[in-house]
Design a protein around this motif. Structure first.
Motif, short mmCIF file in Angstrom:
data_model
loop_
_atom_site.label_atom_id
_atom_site.label_comp_id
_atom_site.label_asym_id
_atom_site.label_seq_id
_atom_site.Cartn_x
_atom_site.Cartn_y
_atom_site.Cartn_z
N ASP A 103 5.06 10.07 -41.00
CA ASP A 103 4.62 10.16 -42.46
C ASP A 103 3.38 10.90 -42.82
OD1 ASP A 103 7.49 9.03 -43.05
OD2 ASP A 103 6.30 7.03 -43.90
N GLY A 104 2.62 10.20 -42.08
CA GLY A 104 1.23 10.48 -42.05
C GLY A 104 0.82 12.14 -41.41
N ILE A 105 1.06 11.83 -40.33
CA ILE A 105 1.02 12.98 -39.43
C ILE A 105 2.53 14.16 -38.45
CG2 ILE A 105 0.12 13.86 -36.75
CD1 ILE A 105 -1.86 12.20 -36.69
N GLY A 106 2.57 14.26 -39.54
CA GLY A 106 4.55 15.38 -39.18
C GLY A 106 4.63 15.66 -38.41
N PRO A 107 5.78 16.78 -38.60
CA PRO A 107 6.24 17.13 -36.91
C PRO A 107 5.50 18.25 -36.88
CG PRO A 107 8.07 16.43 -38.66
CD PRO A 107 7.25 16.06 -39.46
N GLU A 140 9.60 13.04 -27.41
CA GLU A 140 9.73 12.87 -29.24
C GLU A 140 10.11 12.10 -29.52
OE1 GLU A 140 9.79 14.70 -33.34
OE2 GLU A 140 8.66 16.24 -31.72
N GLY A 141 9.73 10.34 -30.05
CA GLY A 141 10.75 10.12 -30.87
C GLY A 141 10.02 9.65 -31.88
N ALA A 142 11.44 9.00 -32.48
CA ALA A 142 11.27 9.22 -34.53
C ALA A 142 10.72 7.97 -34.71
CB ALA A 142 12.61 8.58 -35.31
N ILE A 143 9.20 7.72 -36.24
CA ILE A 143 9.28 6.37 -35.76
C ILE A 143 9.31 6.84 -38.01
CG2 ILE A 143 6.69 7.62 -36.72
CD1 ILE A 143 6.12 4.89 -35.53
N GLY A 144 8.71 5.49 -39.02
CA GLY A 144 8.52 5.63 -40.08
C GLY A 144 10.24 6.07 -40.21
N GLY A 145 10.24 7.30 -41.90
CA GLY A 145 11.38 7.00 -42.80
C GLY A 145 12.74 7.81 -41.50
N ALA A 146 12.09 8.77 -40.95
CA ALA A 146 12.80 9.49 -39.86
C ALA A 146 13.43 9.50 -38.42
CB ALA A 146 11.37 10.34 -39.08
N ALA A 147 13.12 7.45 -38.69
CA ALA A 147 13.72 7.01 -37.54
C ALA A 147 15.16 6.00 -38.19
CB ALA A 147 12.73 5.42 -37.20
N VAL A 148 15.12 5.99 -39.76
CA VAL A 148 16.39 5.12 -40.16
C VAL A 148 17.59 5.62 -40.10
CG1 VAL A 148 17.06 4.51 -42.82
CG2 VAL A 148 14.57 4.25 -41.29
N MET A 190 15.99 12.41 -29.97
CA MET A 190 14.63 12.52 -29.55
C MET A 190 14.60 13.94 -28.68
SD MET A 190 13.27 9.99 -26.23
CE MET A 190 13.56 8.34 -27.69
N LEU A 191 13.80 14.80 -28.92
CA LEU A 191 13.20 15.86 -27.99
C LEU A 191 11.96 15.38 -26.72
CD1 LEU A 191 12.35 17.88 -31.25
CD2 LEU A 191 14.60 17.67 -29.68
N SER A 192 12.31 16.25 -25.64
CA SER A 192 11.62 16.25 -24.93
C SER A 192 11.31 17.49 -24.42
CB SER A 192 12.60 15.88 -23.59
OG SER A 192 11.62 16.20 -22.27
#
Length: 65
Positions: free
Chosen positions: A28-32, A57-65, A1-3
């Motif tokens: 997935d819809g709005i990328g980094p 910043e937190g991870a969500i979707g495929g990046a959170a797996v 997680m980035l701050s």
């Protein structure tokens, strides 16, 4: 997680200016790359806002797996 904030959320605040805690979730819809540009824009606007910003910043979707 980035701050993106300038201090930790537990650090005492030196001024009476309120601070907003924001969590950005690039997915997935709005990328980094899009989120990164949005955060840069918020940082540019921050001095003119009535409150400071603490952005994480937190991870969500495929990046959170």
């Amino acid at each position: 997680m980035l701050s993106y904030g300038s201090s930790s959320p537990d650090a005492p605040r030196a001024s009476a200016r309120p601070c907003l805690d924001l969590l950005v979730l690039p997915g997935d819809g709005i990328g980094p790359e899009v989120v990164r540009e949005g955060v840069l824009l918020l940082r540019e606007l921050e001095p003119s806002l009535p409150a400071g910003l603490h952005i994480r910043e937190g991870a969500i979707g495929g990046a959170a797996v």
